[in-house]
Enzyme design. Structure first.
Site, PDB file in Angstrom:
ATOM      1  N   ASP A  85       0.871  -1.173   0.000  1.00  0.00           N
ATOM      2  CA  ASP A  85       0.000   0.000   0.000  1.00  0.00           C
ATOM      3  C   ASP A  85       0.910   1.225   0.000  1.00  0.00           C
ATOM      4  O   ASP A  85       1.902   1.256   0.742  1.00  0.00           O
ATOM      5  CB  ASP A  85      -0.841   0.058   1.280  1.00  0.00           C
ATOM      6  CG  ASP A  85      -2.091  -0.801   1.231  1.00  0.00           C
ATOM      7  OD1 ASP A  85      -2.128  -1.746   0.419  1.00  0.00           O
ATOM      8  OD2 ASP A  85      -3.010  -0.545   2.027  1.00  0.00           O
ATOM      9  N   HIS A 142       4.602  -7.597   0.033  1.00  0.00           N
ATOM     10  CA  HIS A 142       4.122  -8.843  -0.550  1.00  0.00           C
ATOM     11  C   HIS A 142       4.767  -9.109  -1.910  1.00  0.00           C
ATOM     12  O   HIS A 142       5.266  -8.206  -2.567  1.00  0.00           O
ATOM     13  CB  HIS A 142       2.598  -8.791  -0.681  1.00  0.00           C
ATOM     14  CG  HIS A 142       1.897  -8.689   0.641  1.00  0.00           C
ATOM     15  ND1 HIS A 142       1.270  -9.755   1.236  1.00  0.00           N
ATOM     16  CD2 HIS A 142       1.745  -7.637   1.498  1.00  0.00           C
ATOM     17  CE1 HIS A 142       0.756  -9.371   2.394  1.00  0.00           C
ATOM     18  NE2 HIS A 142       1.030  -8.087   2.570  1.00  0.00           N
ATOM     19  N   SER A 244       8.384   3.536   4.675  1.00  0.00           N
ATOM     20  CA  SER A 244       9.651   3.549   3.935  1.00  0.00           C
ATOM     21  C   SER A 244       9.368   3.418   2.446  1.00  0.00           C
ATOM     22  O   SER A 244       8.332   3.869   1.975  1.00  0.00           O
ATOM     23  CB  SER A 244      10.596   2.451   4.421  1.00  0.00           C
ATOM     24  OG  SER A 244      11.912   2.744   4.017  1.00  0.00           O
TER      25      SER A 244
END
Length: 282
Positions: A85, A142, A244
């Site tokens: 995200d 992911h 980050s």
């Protein structure tokens, strides 16, 4: 503020914040988490556990899981899934070995991959995708494609902030910050997933290694070719303990980006960000 970064004790500040984030101070921790949620406008209804009382520490809150049904992973066989995200900082073609950091700011694949020309050569004229995870975002990373882990290179470095203001002002930021370069073998060829550290980020963590810690020897290369560590598209491979940046690299002529994905646009993990061009679908 961004001009002061090089004068700040980046690692010391990050260690202090990292230590504080592990403290379990009961009502004080819950109060601080509520302030954080209010300040950043975080939607806790997306969290697997919306109740603030479920999180004994800031780290537990930062690394919260989301409800799986809210982040379906793209199902098309040739699709590339967003690993995170966040906000798309930049994306597109690598010009020779040059990547765009921001307007008028570039850096090289060789520098990003730890000054190793042999690794860099595999991505010349390829494609890249850079996503920024703000403090409000989900912090887990992911897998974009099915793949097998072959190598992880931990490169010590600075801990500049990676927020949009810093990206536009700090030269070669991503090639200077601490980072973990994760190389995967996929049906589409080599793929790099690069986890970039930042100021106040507690740590970089991977599911196969745990917390990635700098060593006195400098660059550390971990070879996993004989380990047969495989991941399916959408599986978790790591997390940050704050916001980050994640960078993807693909070899030349192996992928096409989704035209709906553009710099400054928002993305959710599992969304279709592109298509591979070498896999033959039965």
């Amino acid at each position: 503020m961004t001009k002061l970064h090089k004068y700040l004790p980046q690692r010391t500040l990050s260690k202090i914040v990292g230590w504080l984030a592990t403290r379990e101070w009961g009502l004080l921790t819950q109060w601080a988490i509520r302030l954080f949620i209010r300040h950043y406008g975080i939607n806790m209804q997306e969290a697997q556990y919306p109740d603030i009382g479920h999180y004994p520490s800031f780290n537990a809150f930062f690394t919260r899981y989301l409800k799986r049904e809210l982040r379906p992973v793209v199902e098309e066989p040739r699709a590339i899934a967003s690993p995170v995200d966040g906000i798309i900082s930049e994306m597109g073609q690598i010009k020779g070995e040059n990547l765009i950091q921001a307007k008028n700011h570039h850096y090289t694949i060789t520098a990003l991959l730890g000054e190793d020309p042999s690794r860099a050569s595999q991505f010349l004229d390829g494609d890249f995708f850079t996503a920024y995870l703000a403090p409000k975002n989900y912090h887990r990373i992911h897998m974009p494609l099915d793949g097998r882990l072959i190598e992880m290179i931990h490169i010590p470095g600075k801990l500049f902030s990676v927020n949009p203001a810093s990206v536009q002002t700090v030269p070669r930021l991503f090639a200077r910050n601490e980072r973990a370069v994760c190389l995967f073998e996929t049906e589409n060829g080599l793929m790099a997933v690069i986890l970039v550290g930042a100021m106040l980020v507690g740590s970089i963590n991977t599911v196969w290694h745990g917390t990635v810690v700098p060593t006195a020897e400098g660059i550390a290369v971990h070879n996993y070719r004989e380990k047969n560590i495989k991941f399916k598209r959408g599986e978790e491979i790591g997390h940050f303990k704050m916001g980050s940046t994640v960078i993807l690299l693909f070899p030349k002529n192996t992928i096409q980006w989704n035209p709906n994905c553009q710099p400054k646009g928002t993305i959710c993990y599992g969304e279709n960000i592109g298509t591979v061009s070498l896999i033959e679908v039965a």
